[in-house]
Design a protein around this motif. Structure first.
Motif, mmCIF file in Angstrom:
data_model
loop_
_atom_site.group_PDB
_atom_site.id
_atom_site.type_symbol
_atom_site.label_atom_id
_atom_site.label_comp_id
_atom_site.label_asym_id
_atom_site.label_seq_id
_atom_site.Cartn_x
_atom_site.Cartn_y
_atom_site.Cartn_z
ATOM 1 N N PHE A 47 5.021 8.858 -6.414
ATOM 2 C CA PHE A 47 5.104 8.073 -5.908
ATOM 3 C C PHE A 47 6.144 7.894 -5.608
ATOM 4 C CE2 PHE A 47 0.796 7.053 -8.175
ATOM 5 C CZ PHE A 47 0.474 6.744 -7.118
ATOM 6 N N ARG A 48 7.331 7.583 -6.110
ATOM 7 C CA ARG A 48 8.503 7.603 -5.768
ATOM 8 C C ARG A 48 9.658 8.714 -5.065
ATOM 9 N NH1 ARG A 48 11.759 4.637 -10.935
ATOM 10 N NH2 ARG A 48 13.596 4.339 -9.558
ATOM 11 N N ASN A 49 8.765 9.059 -4.288
ATOM 12 C CA ASN A 49 9.213 10.641 -3.630
ATOM 13 C C ASN A 49 9.003 10.043 -1.939
ATOM 14 O OD1 ASN A 49 9.483 12.675 -1.931
ATOM 15 N ND2 ASN A 49 8.943 14.400 -3.843
ATOM 16 N N GLU A 50 9.727 9.879 -1.980
ATOM 17 C CA GLU A 50 9.749 9.298 0.198
ATOM 18 C C GLU A 50 8.943 10.292 1.193
ATOM 19 O OE1 GLU A 50 13.832 8.378 0.763
ATOM 20 O OE2 GLU A 50 13.435 6.410 -0.252
ATOM 21 N N ARG A 51 9.372 11.672 0.633
ATOM 22 C CA ARG A 51 8.378 13.045 1.382
ATOM 23 C C ARG A 51 6.941 12.824 1.348
ATOM 24 N NH1 ARG A 51 13.443 16.703 -0.402
ATOM 25 N NH2 ARG A 51 14.769 16.025 1.515
ATOM 26 N N LEU A 52 6.515 12.500 0.034
ATOM 27 C CA LEU A 52 5.217 12.562 -0.422
ATOM 28 C C LEU A 52 4.383 11.247 0.006
ATOM 29 C CD1 LEU A 52 4.938 14.243 -3.657
ATOM 30 C CD2 LEU A 52 4.755 14.731 -1.436
ATOM 31 N N TYR A 53 5.278 9.668 -0.502
ATOM 32 C CA TYR A 53 4.451 8.519 -0.160
ATOM 33 C C TYR A 53 4.962 7.575 0.935
ATOM 34 C CZ TYR A 53 0.782 9.292 -3.228
ATOM 35 O OH TYR A 53 -0.844 9.511 -3.734
ATOM 36 N N THR A 54 4.680 6.954 1.462
ATOM 37 C CA THR A 54 5.546 5.975 1.967
ATOM 38 C C THR A 54 4.520 4.468 1.663
ATOM 39 O OG1 THR A 54 6.079 4.985 4.048
ATOM 40 C CG2 THR A 54 4.015 5.245 3.970
ATOM 41 N N VAL A 55 5.363 3.361 2.373
ATOM 42 C CA VAL A 55 4.888 2.173 0.846
ATOM 43 C C VAL A 55 4.947 1.141 2.251
ATOM 44 C CG1 VAL A 55 5.981 -0.096 -0.166
ATOM 45 C CG2 VAL A 55 6.569 2.329 -1.017
ATOM 46 N N VAL A 56 3.253 0.201 2.790
ATOM 47 C CA VAL A 56 3.492 -0.238 3.548
ATOM 48 C C VAL A 56 3.361 -1.900 2.748
ATOM 49 C CG1 VAL A 56 2.312 -1.177 5.531
ATOM 50 C CG2 VAL A 56 3.262 1.248 5.313
ATOM 51 N N GLU A 57 3.930 -2.212 3.799
ATOM 52 C CA GLU A 57 3.710 -4.007 3.339
ATOM 53 C C GLU A 57 2.257 -4.650 4.074
ATOM 54 O OE1 GLU A 57 5.302 -9.015 3.086
ATOM 55 O OE2 GLU A 57 6.946 -7.434 3.336
ATOM 56 N N MET A 58 1.201 -5.377 2.684
ATOM 57 C CA MET A 58 0.278 -5.608 3.246
ATOM 58 C C MET A 58 -0.093 -7.108 4.284
ATOM 59 S SD MET A 58 -2.265 -3.935 0.702
ATOM 60 C CE MET A 58 -3.716 -4.558 1.652
ATOM 61 N N ARG A 117 1.029 -1.291 0.142
ATOM 62 C CA ARG A 117 0.467 -0.182 0.090
ATOM 63 C C ARG A 117 0.831 0.970 0.211
ATOM 64 N NH1 ARG A 117 -4.888 0.055 1.422
ATOM 65 N NH2 ARG A 117 -5.292 -1.626 2.251
ATOM 66 N N LEU A 118 0.395 1.993 -1.196
ATOM 67 C CA LEU A 118 1.795 3.312 -1.098
ATOM 68 C C LEU A 118 0.486 4.461 -0.110
ATOM 69 C CD1 LEU A 118 2.834 1.631 -3.402
ATOM 70 C CD2 LEU A 118 3.902 3.925 -4.260
ATOM 71 N N ILE A 119 0.658 5.336 0.281
ATOM 72 C CA ILE A 119 0.068 5.634 0.690
ATOM 73 C C ILE A 119 1.086 7.235 1.331
ATOM 74 C CG2 ILE A 119 -0.804 6.567 3.474
ATOM 75 C CD1 ILE A 119 -0.088 3.540 4.068
ATOM 76 N N PRO A 120 -0.591 8.603 0.830
ATOM 77 C CA PRO A 120 0.531 9.675 0.920
ATOM 78 C C PRO A 120 0.526 10.555 2.820
ATOM 79 C CG PRO A 120 -1.402 9.787 0.400
ATOM 80 C CD PRO A 120 -1.476 8.382 0.629
ATOM 81 N N VAL A 121 1.521 11.165 2.611
ATOM 82 C CA VAL A 121 2.357 11.167 3.833
ATOM 83 C C VAL A 121 2.637 12.687 4.204
ATOM 84 C CG1 VAL A 121 3.504 8.573 4.787
ATOM 85 C CG2 VAL A 121 4.472 10.300 3.759
ATOM 86 N N ALA A 122 3.234 14.009 2.978
ATOM 87 C CA ALA A 122 2.673 14.057 3.296
ATOM 88 C C ALA A 122 1.446 15.805 3.315
ATOM 89 C CB ALA A 122 3.326 15.248 1.916
ATOM 90 N N ALA A 123 1.540 16.516 3.974
ATOM 91 C CA ALA A 123 0.904 17.270 4.504
ATOM 92 C C ALA A 123 -0.002 18.461 3.069
ATOM 93 C CB ALA A 123 0.981 18.440 5.476
ATOM 94 N N ALA A 124 -1.193 18.317 2.789
ATOM 95 C CA ALA A 124 -1.625 18.797 1.812
ATOM 96 C C ALA A 124 -0.526 19.779 1.182
ATOM 97 C CB ALA A 124 -2.830 19.539 1.938
ATOM 98 N N ASN A 125 -0.134 21.147 1.967
ATOM 99 C CA ASN A 125 -0.219 22.399 2.152
ATOM 100 C C ASN A 125 1.852 21.719 1.696
ATOM 101 O OD1 ASN A 125 0.862 21.889 4.743
ATOM 102 N ND2 ASN A 125 0.721 23.343 5.863
ATOM 103 N N ASP A 126 2.794 20.820 2.246
ATOM 104 C CA ASP A 126 3.881 20.668 2.222
ATOM 105 C C ASP A 126 4.389 20.843 0.425
ATOM 106 O OD1 ASP A 126 6.139 18.694 0.965
ATOM 107 O OD2 ASP A 126 5.849 17.541 3.115
#
Length: 115
Positions: free
Chosen positions: A74-85, A13-22
């Protein structure tokens, strides 16, 4: 030849982690959460990026290189994190490599010229 455990597809699962104003979102559209079937967490980023529209698929060329896939949010670690399901979360790891759940926009390439 049998598959090695590291060659088996898993769900990520790729999950957005950055705030909307980032400010990192200035160069990328928000895509929401996406589930992909991939070989690793790094491959999951590549799978999601490959689902986006690329300059090589339209009648245009990027300013640098021949592809825009490396610039995907999706390749930016500051925008998305990846979690194994785990498979207990309702989806099976069996199937082809690719996006399993979520919508990846093909509208990621924006014109820079104003008509």
């Amino acid at each position: 030849m049998q598959d090695r455990p590291q060659d088996r597809l898993k769900l990520y699962r790729l999950i957005p982690v950055a705030a909307a104003n980032d400010p990192n979102w200035d160069n990328a559209d928000y895509q929401g959460e996406v589930v992909v079937r991939a070989f690793s967490a790094a491959d999951a980023r590549v799978v999601a990026a490959q689902a986006e529209l690329d300059f090589t698929e339209i009648d245009a060329l990027p300013a640098e290189g021949n592809s825009t896939r490396d610039a995907s949010a999706f390749r930016n670690e500051r925008l998305y994190t990846v979690v194994e399901m785990s498979e207990q979360q309702g989806l099976a790891a069996d199937g082809p490599r690719g996006v399993v759940e979520g919508v990846v926009s093909v509208g990621t390439i924006k014109p820079t010229q104003i008509p």
